[in-house]
Scaffold this active site. Sequence first.
Site, PDB file in Angstrom:
ATOM      1  N   CYS A 433       1.586   8.376   0.126  1.00  0.00           N
ATOM      2  CA  CYS A 433       2.579   7.351  -0.204  1.00  0.00           C
ATOM      3  C   CYS A 433       2.748   7.222  -1.716  1.00  0.00           C
ATOM      4  O   CYS A 433       1.790   6.900  -2.435  1.00  0.00           O
ATOM      5  CB  CYS A 433       2.186   6.003   0.383  1.00  0.00           C
ATOM      6  N   CYS A 472      -0.284  -1.561  -1.150  1.00  0.00           N
ATOM      7  CA  CYS A 472       0.610  -2.198  -2.131  1.00  0.00           C
ATOM      8  C   CYS A 472       1.278  -3.379  -1.442  1.00  0.00           C
ATOM      9  O   CYS A 472       1.111  -3.566  -0.240  1.00  0.00           O
ATOM     10  CB  CYS A 472       1.635  -1.185  -2.664  1.00  0.00           C
TER      11      CYS A 472
HETATM   12 FE1  SRM Z   1       6.893   0.980   5.040  1.00  0.00          FE
HETATM   13  C1  SRM Z   1       8.160   2.099   2.114  1.00  0.00           C
HETATM   14  C2  SRM Z   1       5.059   3.731   5.371  1.00  0.00           C
HETATM   15  C3  SRM Z   1       6.286   0.123   8.239  1.00  0.00           C
HETATM   16  C4  SRM Z   1       7.917  -2.213   4.346  1.00  0.00           C
HETATM   17  N1  SRM Z   1       6.702   2.671   3.964  1.00  0.00           N
HETATM   18  C5  SRM Z   1       7.354   2.968   2.798  1.00  0.00           C
HETATM   19  C6  SRM Z   1       7.105   4.422   2.391  1.00  0.00           C
HETATM   20  C7  SRM Z   1       8.186   5.254   3.001  1.00  0.00           C
HETATM   21  C8  SRM Z   1       6.936   4.670   0.889  1.00  0.00           C
HETATM   22  C9  SRM Z   1       8.159   5.074   0.102  1.00  0.00           C
HETATM   23  O1  SRM Z   1       9.209   4.431   0.217  1.00  0.00           O
HETATM   24  O2  SRM Z   1       8.026   6.027  -0.667  1.00  0.00           O
HETATM   25  C10 SRM Z   1       5.751   4.670   3.103  1.00  0.00           C
HETATM   26  C11 SRM Z   1       5.421   6.121   3.466  1.00  0.00           C
HETATM   27  C12 SRM Z   1       3.934   6.344   3.449  1.00  0.00           C
HETATM   28  C13 SRM Z   1       3.514   7.643   3.975  1.00  0.00           C
HETATM   29  O3  SRM Z   1       2.969   8.462   3.182  1.00  0.00           O
HETATM   30  O4  SRM Z   1       3.655   7.901   5.164  1.00  0.00           O
HETATM   31  C14 SRM Z   1       5.838   3.664   4.236  1.00  0.00           C
HETATM   32  N2  SRM Z   1       5.961   1.849   6.555  1.00  0.00           N
HETATM   33  C15 SRM Z   1       5.168   2.947   6.465  1.00  0.00           C
HETATM   34  C16 SRM Z   1       4.387   3.163   7.745  1.00  0.00           C
HETATM   35  C17 SRM Z   1       4.165   4.627   8.081  1.00  0.00           C
HETATM   36  C18 SRM Z   1       3.060   2.397   7.625  1.00  0.00           C
HETATM   37  C19 SRM Z   1       1.976   2.798   8.600  1.00  0.00           C
HETATM   38  O5  SRM Z   1       0.899   3.108   8.101  1.00  0.00           O
HETATM   39  O6  SRM Z   1       2.186   2.800   9.807  1.00  0.00           O
HETATM   40  C20 SRM Z   1       5.296   2.406   8.732  1.00  0.00           C
HETATM   41  C21 SRM Z   1       6.386   3.253   9.292  1.00  0.00           C
HETATM   42  C22 SRM Z   1       7.272   2.474  10.193  1.00  0.00           C
HETATM   43  C23 SRM Z   1       8.269   3.269  10.969  1.00  0.00           C
HETATM   44  O7  SRM Z   1       7.856   4.040  11.825  1.00  0.00           O
HETATM   45  O8  SRM Z   1       9.471   3.071  10.747  1.00  0.00           O
HETATM   46  C24 SRM Z   1       5.906   1.371   7.806  1.00  0.00           C
HETATM   47  N3  SRM Z   1       7.148  -0.713   6.132  1.00  0.00           N
HETATM   48  C25 SRM Z   1       6.730  -0.886   7.421  1.00  0.00           C
HETATM   49  C26 SRM Z   1       6.771  -2.274   7.772  1.00  0.00           C
HETATM   50  C27 SRM Z   1       6.311  -2.891   9.081  1.00  0.00           C
HETATM   51  C28 SRM Z   1       7.429  -3.037  10.070  1.00  0.00           C
HETATM   52  O9  SRM Z   1       8.566  -2.614   9.827  1.00  0.00           O
HETATM   53  O10 SRM Z   1       7.162  -3.583  11.135  1.00  0.00           O
HETATM   54  C29 SRM Z   1       7.223  -2.944   6.641  1.00  0.00           C
HETATM   55  C30 SRM Z   1       7.348  -4.477   6.482  1.00  0.00           C
HETATM   56  C31 SRM Z   1       8.477  -5.059   7.207  1.00  0.00           C
HETATM   57  C32 SRM Z   1       9.699  -5.085   6.350  1.00  0.00           C
HETATM   58  O11 SRM Z   1      10.353  -4.062   6.222  1.00  0.00           O
HETATM   59  O12 SRM Z   1       9.977  -6.141   5.757  1.00  0.00           O
HETATM   60  C33 SRM Z   1       7.464  -1.950   5.628  1.00  0.00           C
HETATM   61  N4  SRM Z   1       7.920   0.113   3.516  1.00  0.00           N
HETATM   62  C34 SRM Z   1       8.163  -1.225   3.396  1.00  0.00           C
HETATM   63  C35 SRM Z   1       8.762  -1.478   2.116  1.00  0.00           C
HETATM   64  C36 SRM Z   1       9.198  -2.857   1.568  1.00  0.00           C
HETATM   65  C37 SRM Z   1      10.547  -3.239   2.000  1.00  0.00           C
HETATM   66  C38 SRM Z   1      11.025  -4.500   1.347  1.00  0.00           C
HETATM   67  O13 SRM Z   1      11.845  -5.198   1.942  1.00  0.00           O
HETATM   68  O14 SRM Z   1      10.620  -4.801   0.227  1.00  0.00           O
HETATM   69  C39 SRM Z   1       8.839  -0.229   1.465  1.00  0.00           C
HETATM   70  C40 SRM Z   1       9.386   0.053   0.053  1.00  0.00           C
HETATM   71  C41 SRM Z   1      10.875   0.104   0.003  1.00  0.00           C
HETATM   72  O15 SRM Z   1      11.574   0.057   1.012  1.00  0.00           O
HETATM   73  O16 SRM Z   1      11.367   0.147  -1.122  1.00  0.00           O
HETATM   74  C42 SRM Z   1       8.280   0.742   2.373  1.00  0.00           C
HETATM   75 FE1  SF4 Z   2       2.718   2.800   0.898  1.00  0.00          FE
HETATM   76 FE2  SF4 Z   2       2.617   0.260   0.193  1.00  0.00          FE
HETATM   77 FE3  SF4 Z   2       3.643   0.937   2.544  1.00  0.00          FE
HETATM   78 FE4  SF4 Z   2       1.074   1.133   2.169  1.00  0.00          FE
HETATM   79  S1  SF4 Z   2       2.227  -0.771   2.112  1.00  0.00           S
HETATM   80  S2  SF4 Z   2       2.377   2.729   3.086  1.00  0.00           S
HETATM   81  S3  SF4 Z   2       0.938   1.727   0.055  1.00  0.00           S
HETATM   82  S4  SF4 Z   2       4.497   1.471   0.585  1.00  0.00           S
END
Ligand code: SRM
Ligand code: SF4
Length: 564
Positions: A433, A472
């Site tokens: 990530c 993060c």
């Molecule tokens: Fe997430 C960005 C992983 C669920 C909020 N998320 C990322 C990225 C793609 C990093 C990036 O943008 O470069 C991560 C990739 C990491 C990797 O190496 O695989 C990443 N998110 C994940 C996963 C894989 C976490 C996990 O360990 O399971 C989940 C994949 C979900 C899916 O299958 O679609 C994941 N992310 C979530 C959730 C939980 C949910 O949706 O239920 C959230 C919080 C809910 C929400 O969206 O408000 C979430 N991810 C974020 C955010 C912050 C969004 C925001 O509104 O600020 C980012 C950063 C961004 O979008 O700029 C982000």
């Molecule tokens: Fe990456 Fe932050 Fe999402 Fe963890 S919470 S997968 S460190 S973007």
Amino acid sequence: MSTPASDMERVKLESRHLRGTIAQSLANPLTGAISEDDNKLLKFHGSYQQDDRDLREERRLQKLEPDYQFMIRARLPGGVLTPTQWLAFDTIADTYANGTLRITTRQTFQLHGVIKQQLKATMTAINASLIDTLAACGDVNRNVVASANPVQSQAHAEAVDWATKLSEHLMPRTGAYHELWLDGEKLADTATEHEPLYGDAYLPRKFKIGLAIPPDNDIDVFSQDLGLIAIIEDRQLTGFNVAVGGGMGATHNDPATYPQLADVIGFVPPEQLLETAWHIVAVQRDFGDRANRKHARLKYTIDDRGLDWFKTELQSRLGFTLAPARDARFTHNGDRYGWMQGENGTWHLTLHIPAGRVADVGKRRLKSGLRAIAEVHAGDLRMTCNQNVIIAGVAPADRDAIDALVAEYGLDSYATATPLRRHAVACVALPTCGMAMAEAERYLPALLDQAEALLGKHGLADAPILLRISGCPNGCPRPYLGEIALVGRALGRYDLRLGADFSGQRLNAVYRENIDEATIVAELDTLFARYAAERQANEGFGDFSVRAQLVTPPARRAVLETTS
Ligand code: SRM
Ligand code: SF4
């Protein structure tokens, strides 16, 4: 003068419906990367460019470009797939990715470590298994999640089917995906192509929908932009309560960003669901912030303009009146492990997959074991939003065979691990990530060992505490809904947060800011000692943290203050 649109808006508008110059970037043999603009567009196709951060410094010293590689995320509404599809992903992980599968907190698969030259072949292989990746990432409606556990009744099955219908209904209509990955015929004039919901600029930001079936809130329905709460009366699915404006993402030291819980605004019968969802997305499309991406989620649109404004705007677009919300109660938000029987007599086995990483590690050969199960299983497999997997629809006569494989491959931690370990959720974080500030998935085992030892010391080994850790503040493991949560600040340093409940209906708050791992352990020792001595009968750890005034959780629809 209005604030100029963010650069992402230009990229989307100029992309000819998500085509950009992705094809040229993929064909460029001089680098393992793609261009910055194409990288932004690639997300809509379900893939992110990353680099192995463990190798960054070494490669920099060797004057090599970073170890570029791609993550691919599948679109899998409700997290349901057939054994054949599981086997296909297992093979794809070995052939093209890093040999592991990662079950995400939105109940789908991620592959890591795919190199640019093999991106197209990997996408083609995924699509050959009748699963796609379109809109798994990007400024669109993402994978629609649904309560996975347990699949108990016909009404439950119907509710889960709505996740698929919603996902299909809100899909982008561009032909770019087929052109790029499946050798679909190229559209001569993309100007004539029409995106009925998204238009040329798509949404201001990602949009997430989740469907929960009370009393289980295993999907954290109030963390979704659009949360749907299935109402089952007299064993019939009568409709859904509609909740809007949830979200987790925040930025350290920026109080203008915060996690927020969705508010329930009414009830719709099933036949009004698709229209309602479409118009909710459309309101966000039209009013979401296109200048500041940190302020572009639906939660901010609603907080800026008010929930009443949102309801009025939505109502003006619907051909019917939203009914008052119906009674619905949540009592639980982890997965229910072990065997459960559904109404039709088949059985479902929920297995625990630590941090969702399907890999063979020592005696716990999760990848080989799940492969062996998929080879003999006649039902389906379901991934959960807590990163676990359910072997669903097992005939009574087949249970012993599944149990034997579970024991043989060391898949039995669902029965042997402490409640703390079974409920723990960690995001991917390092090394893939790009946003990780601290470890999460890789720190979880050591953290759990230490926390379990402390719980044992205080006679709390069986306490079902919900622990979440993220690298993060973006909130991917929904840490703001953990009874205990660690949110990464820097390598080895985290905010310690306390005070969410065990049903996903109350956010936590910061208890200690930016502490190192030794301090975390010392704090947990003190906290567990107090919990053991002062808790009331059946009082959860999060509820105790609030009653003991260790933290003051934020009120709903109020800016989250990060203070103890
Ligand atoms: Fe997430 C960005 C992983 C669920 C909020 N998320 C990322 C990225 C793609 C990093 C990036 O943008 O470069 C991560 C990739 C990491 C990797 O190496 O695989 C990443 N998110 C994940 C996963 C894989 C976490 C996990 O360990 O399971 C989940 C994949 C979900 C899916 O299958 O679609 C994941 N992310 C979530 C959730 C939980 C949910 O949706 O239920 C959230 C919080 C809910 C929400 O969206 O408000 C979430 N991810 C974020 C955010 C912050 C969004 C925001 O509104 O600020 C980012 C950063 C961004 O979008 O700029 C982000
Ligand atoms: Fe990456 Fe932050 Fe999402 Fe963890 S919470 S997968 S460190 S973007």
